[in-house]
Design a protein around this motif. Structure first.
Motif, PDB file in Angstrom:
ATOM      1  N   ILE A 170       0.838  -1.213   0.000  1.00  0.00           N
ATOM      2  CA  ILE A 170       0.000   0.000   0.000  1.00  0.00           C
ATOM      3  C   ILE A 170       0.864   1.251   0.000  1.00  0.00           C
ATOM      4  CG2 ILE A 170      -1.610   1.352   1.412  1.00  0.00           C
ATOM      5  CD1 ILE A 170      -2.950  -1.300   2.184  1.00  0.00           C
ATOM      6  N   PHE A 171       1.850   1.330   0.884  1.00  0.00           N
ATOM      7  CA  PHE A 171       2.682   2.538   0.958  1.00  0.00           C
ATOM      8  C   PHE A 171       3.501   2.727  -0.321  1.00  0.00           C
ATOM      9  CE2 PHE A 171       2.527   2.108   5.794  1.00  0.00           C
ATOM     10  CZ  PHE A 171       1.470   3.002   5.890  1.00  0.00           C
ATOM     11  N   SER A 172       4.009   1.628  -0.899  1.00  0.00           N
ATOM     12  CA  SER A 172       4.773   1.751  -2.141  1.00  0.00           C
ATOM     13  C   SER A 172       3.876   2.207  -3.287  1.00  0.00           C
ATOM     14  CB  SER A 172       5.436   0.425  -2.493  1.00  0.00           C
ATOM     15  OG  SER A 172       6.373   0.083  -1.505  1.00  0.00           O
ATOM     16  N   LEU A 173       2.651   1.667  -3.366  1.00  0.00           N
ATOM     17  CA  LEU A 173       1.724   2.107  -4.406  1.00  0.00           C
ATOM     18  C   LEU A 173       1.310   3.564  -4.209  1.00  0.00           C
ATOM     19  CD1 LEU A 173      -0.579  -1.015  -4.929  1.00  0.00           C
ATOM     20  CD2 LEU A 173       1.217  -0.149  -6.431  1.00  0.00           C
ATOM     21  N   LEU A 174       1.137   3.970  -2.956  1.00  0.00           N
ATOM     22  CA  LEU A 174       0.813   5.380  -2.694  1.00  0.00           C
ATOM     23  C   LEU A 174       1.949   6.303  -3.134  1.00  0.00           C
ATOM     24  CD1 LEU A 174      -1.025   5.324   0.767  1.00  0.00           C
ATOM     25  CD2 LEU A 174      -1.995   5.843  -1.474  1.00  0.00           C
ATOM     26  N   VAL A 175       3.182   5.900  -2.892  1.00  0.00           N
ATOM     27  CA  VAL A 175       4.330   6.712  -3.318  1.00  0.00           C
ATOM     28  C   VAL A 175       4.362   6.789  -4.847  1.00  0.00           C
ATOM     29  CG1 VAL A 175       6.843   6.755  -3.430  1.00  0.00           C
ATOM     30  CG2 VAL A 175       5.712   6.344  -1.257  1.00  0.00           C
ATOM     31  N   ILE A 176       4.131   5.696  -5.537  1.00  0.00           N
ATOM     32  CA  ILE A 176       4.145   5.690  -7.000  1.00  0.00           C
ATOM     33  C   ILE A 176       3.009   6.561  -7.543  1.00  0.00           C
ATOM     34  CG2 ILE A 176       3.795   4.235  -9.032  1.00  0.00           C
ATOM     35  CD1 ILE A 176       5.289   2.017  -7.514  1.00  0.00           C
ATOM     36  N   ILE A 177       1.810   6.437  -6.974  1.00  0.00           N
ATOM     37  CA  ILE A 177       0.683   7.258  -7.414  1.00  0.00           C
ATOM     38  C   ILE A 177       0.952   8.738  -7.147  1.00  0.00           C
ATOM     39  CG2 ILE A 177      -1.757   7.783  -6.951  1.00  0.00           C
ATOM     40  CD1 ILE A 177      -2.162   4.759  -6.531  1.00  0.00           C
ATOM     41  N   LEU A 178       1.519   9.065  -6.008  1.00  0.00           N
ATOM     42  CA  LEU A 178       1.851  10.455  -5.679  1.00  0.00           C
ATOM     43  C   LEU A 178       2.872  11.023  -6.669  1.00  0.00           C
ATOM     44  CD1 LEU A 178       1.482  12.797  -3.637  1.00  0.00           C
ATOM     45  CD2 LEU A 178       3.452  11.867  -2.422  1.00  0.00           C
ATOM     46  N   LEU A 179       3.877  10.246  -7.030  1.00  0.00           N
ATOM     47  CA  LEU A 179       4.860  10.698  -8.008  1.00  0.00           C
ATOM     48  C   LEU A 179       4.221  10.926  -9.382  1.00  0.00           C
ATOM     49  CD1 LEU A 179       8.002   8.534  -7.161  1.00  0.00           C
ATOM     50  CD2 LEU A 179       7.716  10.998  -6.837  1.00  0.00           C
ATOM     51  N   ILE A 180       3.314  10.064  -9.789  1.00  0.00           N
ATOM     52  CA  ILE A 180       2.648  10.226 -11.078  1.00  0.00           C
ATOM     53  C   ILE A 180       1.779  11.484 -11.079  1.00  0.00           C
ATOM     54  CG2 ILE A 180       0.894   9.216 -12.615  1.00  0.00           C
ATOM     55  CD1 ILE A 180       2.066   6.473 -11.910  1.00  0.00           C
ATOM     56  N   VAL A 181       1.071  11.719  -9.981  1.00  0.00           N
ATOM     57  CA  VAL A 181       0.226  12.918  -9.879  1.00  0.00           C
ATOM     58  C   VAL A 181       1.092  14.170  -9.898  1.00  0.00           C
ATOM     59  CG1 VAL A 181      -1.332  14.204  -8.333  1.00  0.00           C
ATOM     60  CG2 VAL A 181      -1.703  11.766  -8.755  1.00  0.00           C
ATOM     61  N   LEU A 182       2.196  14.182  -9.175  1.00  0.00           N
ATOM     62  CA  LEU A 182       3.072  15.354  -9.140  1.00  0.00           C
ATOM     63  C   LEU A 182       3.696  15.610 -10.509  1.00  0.00           C
ATOM     64  CD1 LEU A 182       4.842  14.964  -5.697  1.00  0.00           C
ATOM     65  CD2 LEU A 182       3.071  16.592  -6.312  1.00  0.00           C
ATOM     66  N   LEU A 183       4.032  14.562 -11.242  1.00  0.00           N
ATOM     67  CA  LEU A 183       4.564  14.727 -12.597  1.00  0.00           C
ATOM     68  C   LEU A 183       3.491  15.256 -13.543  1.00  0.00           C
ATOM     69  CD1 LEU A 183       6.856  11.594 -13.088  1.00  0.00           C
ATOM     70  CD2 LEU A 183       7.557  13.976 -13.058  1.00  0.00           C
ATOM     71  N   ALA A 184       2.277  14.791 -13.394  1.00  0.00           N
ATOM     72  CA  ALA A 184       1.191  15.222 -14.266  1.00  0.00           C
ATOM     73  C   ALA A 184       0.818  16.677 -14.026  1.00  0.00           C
ATOM     74  CB  ALA A 184      -0.033  14.327 -14.072  1.00  0.00           C
ATOM     75  N   MET A 185       0.913  17.121 -12.807  1.00  0.00           N
ATOM     76  CA  MET A 185       0.554  18.515 -12.481  1.00  0.00           C
ATOM     77  C   MET A 185       1.708  19.466 -12.798  1.00  0.00           C
ATOM     78  SD  MET A 185      -1.585  17.916  -8.988  1.00  0.00           S
ATOM     79  CE  MET A 185      -1.905  19.637  -8.727  1.00  0.00           C
ATOM     80  N   GLY A 186       2.841  18.941 -13.031  1.00  0.00           N
ATOM     81  CA  GLY A 186       3.985  19.788 -13.348  1.00  0.00           C
ATOM     82  C   GLY A 186       4.726  20.308 -12.151  1.00  0.00           C
ATOM     83  N   ILE A 187       4.344  19.846 -10.954  1.00  0.00           N
ATOM     84  CA  ILE A 187       5.020  20.278  -9.749  1.00  0.00           C
ATOM     85  C   ILE A 187       6.406  19.635  -9.697  1.00  0.00           C
ATOM     86  CG2 ILE A 187       4.932  20.246  -7.224  1.00  0.00           C
ATOM     87  CD1 ILE A 187       1.897  20.265  -7.452  1.00  0.00           C
ATOM     88  N   LEU A 188       6.494  18.492 -10.183  1.00  0.00           N
ATOM     89  CA  LEU A 188       7.766  17.778 -10.216  1.00  0.00           C
ATOM     90  C   LEU A 188       8.148  17.626 -11.680  1.00  0.00           C
ATOM     91  CD1 LEU A 188       9.808  16.329  -8.347  1.00  0.00           C
ATOM     92  CD2 LEU A 188       8.551  14.257  -8.747  1.00  0.00           C
ATOM     93  N   ALA A 189       9.316  18.081 -12.012  1.00  0.00           N
ATOM     94  CA  ALA A 189       9.740  18.044 -13.404  1.00  0.00           C
ATOM     95  C   ALA A 189      10.947  17.124 -13.530  1.00  0.00           C
ATOM     96  CB  ALA A 189      10.109  19.420 -13.905  1.00  0.00           C
ATOM     97  N   VAL A 190      10.985  16.389 -14.631  1.00  0.00           N
ATOM     98  CA  VAL A 190      12.100  15.498 -14.911  1.00  0.00           C
ATOM     99  C   VAL A 190      12.873  16.093 -16.059  1.00  0.00           C
ATOM    100  CG1 VAL A 190      12.767  13.194 -15.627  1.00  0.00           C
ATOM    101  CG2 VAL A 190      10.747  13.496 -14.185  1.00  0.00           C
ATOM    102  N   THR A 191      14.157  16.343 -15.865  1.00  0.00           N
ATOM    103  CA  THR A 191      15.003  16.878 -16.930  1.00  0.00           C
ATOM    104  C   THR A 191      15.900  15.784 -17.466  1.00  0.00           C
ATOM    105  OG1 THR A 191      16.639  17.559 -15.303  1.00  0.00           O
ATOM    106  CG2 THR A 191      15.001  19.192 -15.984  1.00  0.00           C
ATOM    107  N   VAL A 192      16.044  15.799 -18.761  1.00  0.00           N
ATOM    108  CA  VAL A 192      16.859  14.766 -19.385  1.00  0.00           C
ATOM    109  C   VAL A 192      18.175  15.334 -19.796  1.00  0.00           C
ATOM    110  CG1 VAL A 192      17.003  13.054 -21.182  1.00  0.00           C
ATOM    111  CG2 VAL A 192      14.785  13.669 -20.227  1.00  0.00           C
TER     112      VAL A 192
END
Length: 172
Positions: A150-172
Motif C-alpha cells: 500500500i505505501f509503495s503504491l501510494l508513493v508511485i501514485i503520488l509521483l505520477i500525480v506530481l509529474l502530471a501537475m507539473g510540480i515535479l519536473a524530470v530533466t533529461v
C-alpha cells in the motif's frame, strides 16, 4: 426330490477331477453316477432337497474374543465404541514469494525486508512443527506485506500525480 448326505469315500463322477475325500450328496431319485460335492464339516444326518444345497451349511463358527485381548481401557463400557476424529487444519501460509517480491520491488521503509524475515521465521516454525508459531509469524509477514504494498503504491501514485501537475519536473 430329496438327497441323503453320506460320508466316506465315494467315487468321483465320471470325467471329473475332484479328489475322492470329503462329503458328497447322492440323490435318491438320480442314478448313482450323479454326485454333488460339499465341503466338510457338515451334519451327516441331514436330509436336504437338491435345490437347497446352499442352505444346508451351518453358519461359520466365529471365535469370541476374550476380555484379555479387548483393546478397550479398563473401566470403559464394553458396548461403547470410540472413534478418534482428527480435524484437518490447513498448514499456515508463510507468504515467502510475496515477501521476496516486496523486498525487491516495493521496499518502502524496509517493510518488504521485515516481511521477508517474518516469512522465513514462519517457514522455520512450520518445518519444526510449531503450527501456532508459524501462524503468528505468517500473519505478521502478511500484514507487513500489505503495508509495504500500500505505501509503495501510494508513493508511485503520488509521483505520477506530481509529474502530471507539473510540480515535479524530470530533466533529461
Amino acid at each position: 426330490m430329496e438327497g441323503r448326505l453320506e460320508t466316506g469315500r465315494l467315487p468321483p463322477p465320471p470325467g471329473s477331477s475332484f479328489f475322492s475325500f470329503g462329503l458328497s450328496i447322492r440323490s435318491s431319485c438320480a442314478p448313482d453316477s450323479q454326485y454333488y460335492r460339499l465341503p466338510a464339516p457338515m451334519n451327516t444326518n441331514q436330509t436336504v432337497p437338491l435345490g437347497q444345497i446352499n442352505r444346508a451349511f451351518s453358519p461359520p463358527n466365529y471365535e469370541l474374543l476374550s476380555e484379555e485381548r479387548d483393546p478397550r481401557m479398563p473401566g470403559q463400557d464394553p458396548a461403547s465404541t470410540i472413534i478418534n476424529v482428527h480435524s484437518y487444519e490447513p498448514h499456515p501460509k508463510d507468504f515467502l514469494v510475496w515477501s521476496v517480491f516486496n523486498t525487491l520491488y516495493m521496499n518502502f521503509c524496509c517493510l518488504g525486508f521485515f516481511a521477508l524475515v517474518f516469512s522465513v521465521k514462519a517457514r522455520d516454525r512450520k518445518v519444526v512443527g510449531d503450527l501456532d508459531g508459524a501462524r503468528s509469524y505468517g500473519s505478521t509477514a502478511k500484514c507487513l506485506n500489505i503495508f509495504a504494498l500500500i505505501f509503495s503504491l501510494l508513493v508511485i501514485i503520488l509521483l505520477i500525480v506530481l509529474l502530471a501537475m507539473g510540480i515535479l519536473a524530470v530533466t533529461v
